[in-house]
Design an enzyme around this catalytic site. Structure first.
Site, PDB file in Angstrom:
ATOM      1  CG  ASP A   1      -2.588   1.731   2.752  1.00 25.62           C
ATOM      2  OD1 ASP A   1      -3.506   0.916   2.369  1.00 25.62           O
ATOM      3  OD2 ASP A   1      -1.825   2.156   1.948  1.00 25.62           O
TER       4      ASP A   1
ATOM      5  CE  LYS B   1      -9.909   3.475   4.499  1.00 25.16           C
ATOM      6  NZ  LYS B   1      -8.550   3.775   4.544  1.00 25.16           N
TER       7      LYS B   1
ATOM      8  N   GLY C   1      -7.433  -1.752  -0.651  1.00 27.89           N
ATOM      9  CA  GLY C   1      -7.191  -3.050  -0.143  1.00 27.89           C
ATOM     10  C   GLY C   1      -7.289  -3.037   1.416  1.00 27.89           C
ATOM     11  CG  HIS C   2     -10.298  -2.160   3.196  1.00 27.58           C
ATOM     12  ND1 HIS C   2     -11.766  -1.602   3.413  1.00 27.58           N
ATOM     13  CD2 HIS C   2      -9.674  -1.023   3.165  1.00 27.58           C
ATOM     14  CE1 HIS C   2     -11.909  -0.490   3.132  1.00 27.58           C
ATOM     15  NE2 HIS C   2     -10.511  -0.109   3.150  1.00 27.58           N
TER      16      HIS C   2
ATOM     17  CD  GLN D   1      -9.198   4.784  -2.331  1.00 27.69           C
ATOM     18  OE1 GLN D   1     -10.178   5.222  -2.585  1.00 27.69           O
ATOM     19  NE2 GLN D   1      -9.207   3.679  -2.733  1.00 27.69           N
TER      20      GLN D   1
HETATM   21  P1  IMP Z   1      -5.400   5.565  -7.846  1.00 30.97           P
HETATM   22  O1  IMP Z   1      -6.349   5.738  -6.804  1.00 30.97           O
HETATM   23  O2  IMP Z   1      -4.994   4.275  -8.292  1.00 30.97           O
HETATM   24  O3  IMP Z   1      -5.453   6.448  -9.111  1.00 30.97           O
HETATM   25  O4  IMP Z   1      -4.065   6.056  -7.239  1.00 30.97           O
HETATM   26  C1  IMP Z   1      -3.914   7.683  -6.830  1.00 30.97           C
HETATM   27  C2  IMP Z   1      -3.262   7.650  -5.667  1.00 30.97           C
HETATM   28  O5  IMP Z   1      -3.853   7.176  -4.380  1.00 30.97           O
HETATM   29  C3  IMP Z   1      -1.761   6.840  -5.440  1.00 30.97           C
HETATM   30  O6  IMP Z   1      -0.992   7.475  -4.784  1.00 30.97           O
HETATM   31  C4  IMP Z   1      -2.283   5.755  -4.835  1.00 30.97           C
HETATM   32  O7  IMP Z   1      -1.061   5.024  -4.421  1.00 30.97           O
HETATM   33  C5  IMP Z   1      -3.037   5.908  -3.871  1.00 30.97           C
HETATM   34  N1  IMP Z   1      -4.093   5.146  -3.516  1.00 30.97           N
HETATM   35  C6  IMP Z   1      -4.911   4.692  -3.805  1.00 30.97           C
HETATM   36  N2  IMP Z   1      -5.837   3.678  -3.300  1.00 30.97           N
HETATM   37  C7  IMP Z   1      -5.235   3.642  -2.188  1.00 30.97           C
HETATM   38  C8  IMP Z   1      -5.383   2.719  -1.126  1.00 30.97           C
HETATM   39  O8  IMP Z   1      -6.465   2.168  -0.719  1.00 30.97           O
HETATM   40  N3  IMP Z   1      -4.618   2.839   0.065  1.00 30.97           N
HETATM   41  C9  IMP Z   1      -3.504   3.658  -0.047  1.00 30.97           C
HETATM   42  N4  IMP Z   1      -3.125   4.491  -1.204  1.00 30.97           N
HETATM   43  C10 IMP Z   1      -4.114   4.418  -2.078  1.00 30.97           C
END
Ligand code: IMP
Length: 437
Positions: free
Chosen positions: A20, A23, A47-48, A230
């Site tokens: 977040d 990017k 989520g972009h 991420q």
């Molecule tokens: P997962 O990727 O859904 O397995 O989540 C694992 C961890 O990564 C959690 O703490 C999520 O909140 C975090 N996370 C996953 N994708 C994003 C993203 O695009 N932005 C911010 N945090 C993310």
């Protein structure tokens, strides 16, 4: 401290913090200058957000270059794809009957409904060791890939192979859910199979060999933007394990996630939010609890693009940023959302941690240390809240029109991280990104 984004052929954008960082916006800004935008890991956990002429676009799977219809956009093998979500995004963008210029790796893995079910259960079971996942099935899909029972996009296109693999995987998951997790399973095996055969057929025109195309493109002098999802602290090897995502999010992941050699990348830009946000569980040393954290969240509209969850907000952490510069090999940084800090008298920046009686300057691997270390802050002077007129002047005259204290703040970060800053974003709109001369 400056470094213009060069005319390099292969530029990578990665998150230097917890995701977040903005990017999507930086990719959208650079996209007109490239021929390809390529994603290489993650799935619809990402989520972009991109704002163009006041219209907010939220993307989860499609690369951010999708907002420029002629760009070739590519989804690499390192991704995990929920085809239902992807098709909904495609429908959203293909309203005018025009097909997107999209290539999906035949080797990317597929997310099924049982992955989504398991994601929530496993994360809940873990309690304080959980990551607070997005519940999109990302971890369980990557786990199946690592276990070699995963189903890839190419498998959906071959009904016999798909059936052979799906029968086995479904039974395995059903038994795991029923016997281990004691869940009553209402998933309908035939319905899921048939739906995924249909998804496969709809996706078929886009499916192909990503490594081949990307390498050929590089060979013929095309310009490529690799879009990380991420952030560094969420990397499953180098991040704040176990509070991470299940993929490698750092720059090196592009090699395995697309199928290119490490020698091919010319430039790596780390996107850094001017403060810090984290969505999910686990220790965040520089989290600002209470009124200041709430202030940053409201001002920065820090709510998850994917899940809507409020993000935990705080201050720039130089221990993490120096680490991110090293692990990714950053060639420059793009600072985002710096406008949000306007109006604060003082801005704390963590320069190191204190754990028991010692100081720590490198990111600790030990969860015990991460849980109990305290940030040591240096307070930098703030600048005034920028008015619409100020913004207009900044957009007209560029970097030199930024408040001097804002430039000092960025210089401090650049010096401490020993990495130049190439871009600064001072607002949500596409046009509010400025180059550092
Ligand atoms: P997962 O990727 O859904 O397995 O989540 C694992 C961890 O990564 C959690 O703490 C999520 O909140 C975090 N996370 C996953 N994708 C994003 C993203 O695009 N932005 C911010 N945090 C993310």
């Amino acid at each position: 401290m400056s470094k213009r984004v060069s005319k390099a052929k292969a530029i990578m954008i990665v998150g230097a913090q917890w995701g977040d960082e903005g990017k999507g916006k930086i990719i959208d800004y650079l996209a007109p200058t490239v021929d390809y935008v390529v994603r290489f890991q993650g799935g619809n956990n990402a989520g972009h957000t991109v704002v163009v002429d006041g219209v907010v676009h939220k993307l989860h799977l499609l690369p951010s270059g999708v907002l420029y219809p002629k760009k070739r956009i590519i989804m690499g093998n390192g991704m995990v794809i929920d085809p239902e979500v992807l098709l909904a995004e495609l429908d959203n963008f293909e309203t005018k009957g025009q097909k997107l210029n999209l290539l999906i790796s035949e080797r990317a893995h597929v997310i099924f409904p049982f992955h989504i079910l398991m994601d929530g259960m496993i994360d809940e079971y873990k309690g304080t060791l959980g990551a607070g996942t997005t519940r999109r099935g990302i971890g369980p899909a990557y786990a199946d890939k690592a276990e070699r029972s995963g189903i890839r996009v190419v498998d959906l296109l071959n009904k016999a192979i798909f059936k052979e693999k799906f029968d086995q995987l479904f039974e395995l998951k059903k038994n795991t859910l029923q016997k281990l997790y004691r869940q009553r399973i209402t998933l309908n095996k035939t319905a899921i199979f048939n739906a995924y055969v249909r998804y496969g057929q709809r996706l078929k025109p886009y499916v192909g060999d990503v490594s081949l195309e990307v390498n050929q493109a590089l060979k013929t002098g095309k310009r490529i933007l690799f879009e990380g999802a991420q952030g560094t602290l969420l990397d499953n090897d180098h991040g704040a394990y176990p509070h991470t995502t299940s993929s490698n999010t750092i720059a090196g992941a592009v090699c395995t996630g697309v199928g290119i050699g490490p020698t091919k990348i010319d430039e790596i830009i780390g996107v850094v939010k001017a403060y810090l946000s984290r969505v999910g569980s686990g220790p965040v040393p520089t989290e600002a609890k209470g009124a200041l954290g709430d202030y940053l969240r409201e001002r920065g509209q820090e709510y998850g693009t994917t899940t809507g969850r409020p993000r935990r907000c705080g201050w720039v952490d130089l221990v993490q940023l120096r680490y991110a510069a090293r692990i990714n090999g950053l060639t420059s940084m793009a600072i985002t959302k710096i406008d949000i800090l306007g109006g604060l008298k003082k801005i704390p920046v963590a320069v190191k941690y204190k754990y028991k009686s010692s100081y720590i300057t490198e990111l600790p691997a030990d969860l015990e240390v991460t849980r109990h270390c305290k940030p040591v802050y240096r307070e930098l002077p703030g600048w005034k809240n920028l008015t619409d007129d100020d913004f207009a002047t900044i957009l007209k005259h560029g970097y030199k029109a930024l408040p001097s204290k804002m430039k000092d703040y960025m210089k401090f970060i650049a010096d401490q991280v020993d990495t130049p800053i190439s871009l600064v974003s001072v607002g949500a709109e596409r046009k509010s990104t400025i180059q550092v001369p």
